[in-house]
Scaffold this active site. Structure first.
Site, mmCIF file in Angstrom:
data_model
loop_
_atom_site.group_PDB
_atom_site.id
_atom_site.type_symbol
_atom_site.label_atom_id
_atom_site.label_comp_id
_atom_site.label_asym_id
_atom_site.label_seq_id
_atom_site.Cartn_x
_atom_site.Cartn_y
_atom_site.Cartn_z
ATOM 1 C CE LYS A 188 -7.523 -14.023 -8.388
ATOM 2 N NZ LYS A 188 -7.015 -13.488 -7.238
ATOM 3 C CB CYS A 228 9.549 -13.072 -10.295
ATOM 4 S SG CYS A 228 9.229 -11.463 -11.257
ATOM 5 C CD GLU A 280 10.227 -17.560 -7.258
ATOM 6 O OE1 GLU A 280 9.101 -18.179 -7.365
ATOM 7 O OE2 GLU A 280 10.457 -16.284 -7.974
HETATM 8 P P1 ADP Z 1 1.735 -17.013 -4.466
HETATM 9 O O1 ADP Z 1 1.983 -18.547 -3.951
HETATM 10 O O2 ADP Z 1 3.040 -16.226 -4.336
HETATM 11 O O3 ADP Z 1 0.686 -16.219 -3.831
HETATM 12 P P2 ADP Z 1 0.426 -17.387 -6.835
HETATM 13 O O4 ADP Z 1 1.031 -17.784 -8.020
HETATM 14 O O5 ADP Z 1 -0.359 -18.512 -5.959
HETATM 15 O O6 ADP Z 1 1.566 -16.940 -5.746
HETATM 16 O O7 ADP Z 1 -0.486 -16.372 -6.645
HETATM 17 C C1 ADP Z 1 -0.578 -15.149 -7.860
HETATM 18 C C2 ADP Z 1 -2.096 -15.105 -8.269
HETATM 19 O O8 ADP Z 1 -2.757 -16.069 -8.866
HETATM 20 C C3 ADP Z 1 -3.031 -14.657 -7.181
HETATM 21 O O9 ADP Z 1 -3.795 -13.597 -7.862
HETATM 22 C C4 ADP Z 1 -3.726 -15.809 -7.019
HETATM 23 O O10 ADP Z 1 -4.996 -15.456 -6.332
HETATM 24 C C5 ADP Z 1 -3.933 -16.492 -8.297
HETATM 25 N N1 ADP Z 1 -4.105 -17.849 -8.280
HETATM 26 C C6 ADP Z 1 -3.629 -18.896 -7.363
HETATM 27 N N2 ADP Z 1 -4.169 -20.110 -7.542
HETATM 28 C C7 ADP Z 1 -4.956 -20.049 -8.729
HETATM 29 C C8 ADP Z 1 -5.600 -20.864 -9.526
HETATM 30 N N3 ADP Z 1 -5.428 -22.219 -9.340
HETATM 31 N N4 ADP Z 1 -6.091 -20.360 -10.641
HETATM 32 C C9 ADP Z 1 -5.775 -19.232 -11.171
HETATM 33 N N5 ADP Z 1 -5.247 -18.355 -10.390
HETATM 34 C C10 ADP Z 1 -4.721 -18.471 -9.186
#
Ligand code: ADP
Length: 493
Positions: free
Chosen positions: A185, A295, A392
């Site tokens: 994904k 990161c 961060e």
């Molecule tokens: P950012 O805040 O920098 O966008 P995230 O950690 O939220 O970083 O996002 C990184 C990835 O994790 C993206 O592909 C996002 O769609 C996915 N993501 C965000 N929330 C969830 C969740 N609850 N479960 C699984 N994947 C998630």
């Protein structure tokens, strides 16, 4: 597909569906979402959104392939397919880089660098495909025992938007060379380059279902993958907050294996004896590369008192020379932040810093009036309790702190819940090695910064992650040991 244009490639066909079983399909619910160009804030196109039902279909495809056709493919053939994929990517470097710049906002020069790293990573793991080995272990004369290094199975991989293609390659390389199948994904902000890449997967000749690529949101598709009962392993790169959520989902579903590559607040330490000119360049690159959206960004800079004043003046001058603007201009170093949300978050941190009493040496404001551009920002007069020192920011914002002694700076450097990276700048070999050994971080750079290699393991201490990506180390994330122990002679009693 939809026909799109980039300033450097002209028109091209952009796939917009879900790539499942080597086919392009719409989502079951026929949902779509818009992809935004961060340089202009305009909509580029819409792509299919995967929901839970699509995740089920993609996981079933990956399972079928894992239990079926992919299992029969020899290690040599797996390697050959990965080499082929790298070759196709290489032929399409300009297109991939342009799509990456369009969707992510990184400069075209940096995007080409990313594509080069993608190709290198795929070739590196292609070479490992026929070198996955077990052991024979002599336990006693009546037994023949050996281990096999077997694939884990169906792997879900969730990647972020800061290096869309590179994170894709870091994930698929080790997973495919070891014989796993994948449901990938991508990040909802940057789905386009992986969709272009999907056509290459089919062209290279990977059997259907080996690598499925879906676009969608974290809370929907991401959550469905992390709690899925038929996913054997989940690999995630992103924020520490979501890393925790994923680990909880894995724990409360089927205890799928988890590897995480999470956030950081990495210390970048400059000693009095450092080569100041070189160091300024590395410190600048350490924080502003990829617009601070790394990161491992060197966001906490510590400078020894003897050169502090000189450093601040020179660093400020250097940061102000960074060209910020249109990613498709060959001279651009820094493009826009990825989204309005990130722009707002970063500006909020900048305001917090100012309110807390830190001195904003340069930047601290928007660049231009369109797109999510933020000027390179330096804060001095900071204290460890400030949010801008602890959290961060994931943007072009850093803090500079004065220090006296080595012990003091090692303690300050380690004063973080994170431990992804760190750097030391000094001409003294003893200082370099001693400080590197004492910093609690997965990677320490000496007299450089952000110099990753697919040959070198990368990952976090403390809350920066679990497991190591890249290098031989990443193979462990995608294999499990099986012990076979065979009786050779004689009854038990
Ligand atoms: P950012 O805040 O920098 O966008 P995230 O950690 O939220 O970083 O996002 C990184 C990835 O994790 C993206 O592909 C996002 O769609 C996915 N993501 C965000 N929330 C969830 C969740 N609850 N479960 C699984 N994947 C998630």
């Amino acid at each position: 597909t939809t026909t799109l244009k980039t300033p450097v490639t002209g028109p091209y066909e952009q796939p917009t569906g879900l790539f499942i079983n080597n086919e392009w399909v719409e989502g079951v619910d026929k949902k779509t979402f818009e992809v935004i160009n961060p340089s202009t804030e305009e909509v580029i196109c819409s792509v299919s959104e995967a929901t839970e039902k699509d995740v089920d279909i993609a996981v079933a495809a990956a399972r079928k392939s894992f239990e079926g056709e992919w299992r029969k493919v020899t290690p040599q053939e797996r390697g050959r397919l990965l080499y082929k994929l790298a070759d196709i990517a290489e032929k399409n470097t300009d297109l991939l880089a342009a799509v990456e710049s369009l969707d992510n906002g990184k400069s075209i020069t940096m995007a080409k660098g990313d594509v080069g790293a993608v190709i290198g990573c795929l070739r590196y793991y292609a070479g490992y495909a026929d070198k996955i080995e077990g052991k024979t272990i002599d336990t006693n004369p009546d037994t023949f025992a050996y281990t096999r290094s077997e694939p884990i199975g169906v792997c879900a991989q969730i990647i972020p938007w800061n290096f869309p293609l590179l994170m894709f390659a870091w994930k698929i390389g080790p997973a495919l060379c070891t014989g796993n199948t994948i449901v990938m994904k991508t990040a909802e902000q940057t789905p386009l380059s992986a969709l272009v890449f999907a056509n290459f997967v089919k062209e290279a000749g990977f059997p259907a279902g080996v690598l499925n690529i879906i676009s969608g949101f974290g809370k929907v598709a991401g959550a469905a993958l992390s709690s899925h009962m038929d996913v054997d392993k989940i690999a995630f790169t992103g924020s520490t907050l979501i890393g925790r959520t994923i680990m909880k989902a894995a724990a409360s579903s089927n205890l799928k294996k988890v590897t995480l590559e999470l956030g950081g607040k990495s210390p970048n330490i400059v000693f009095d004896d450092a080569d100041i000119e070189q160091t300024i360049s590395w410190v600048n690159f350490g924080i502003y590369f990829n617009h601070g959206q790394c990161c491992c960004a060197g966001s906490r800079i510590y400078v020894q008192e003897g050169i502090y004043d000189k450093f601040i003046a020179a660093f400020k001058k250097r940061a102000e020379q960074n060209t910020v603007g249109d990613p498709f201009d060959n001279n651009t170093f820094q493009g826009p932040q990825i989204s309005q949300l990130q722009y707002d978050r970063i500006m909020h941190y900048i305001e917090e810093g100012k309110k807390a009493g830190a001195t904003c040496e340069t930047g601290g404001e928007r660049h231009g009036d369109k797109g999510y551009f933020i000027k390179p920002t330096i804060f001095s007069d900071v204290t460890p309790d400030m949010k801008i020192m602890q959290e961060e920011i994931f943007g072009p914002v850093c803090t500079v702190t004065k220090f006296k002694t080595e012990d003091e700076v090692v303690a300050a450097g380690n004063d973080s819940t994170y431990g992804l990276a760190a750097a030391v700048h000094t001409r003294d070999l003893n200082t370099a090695i001693r400080v590197s050994n004492n910093l609690r971080a997965g990677t320490v750079w000496v007299n450089q910064y952000n110099m990753l290699s697919h040959q070198l393991p990368f990952g976090g201490y403390k809350e920066s992650g679990i497991g190591r990506e890249l290098g031989e180390a990443a193979l462990a994330n995608y294999t499990q040991n099986k012990t076979v122990s065979m009786r050779l002679a004689g009854p038990l009693f």
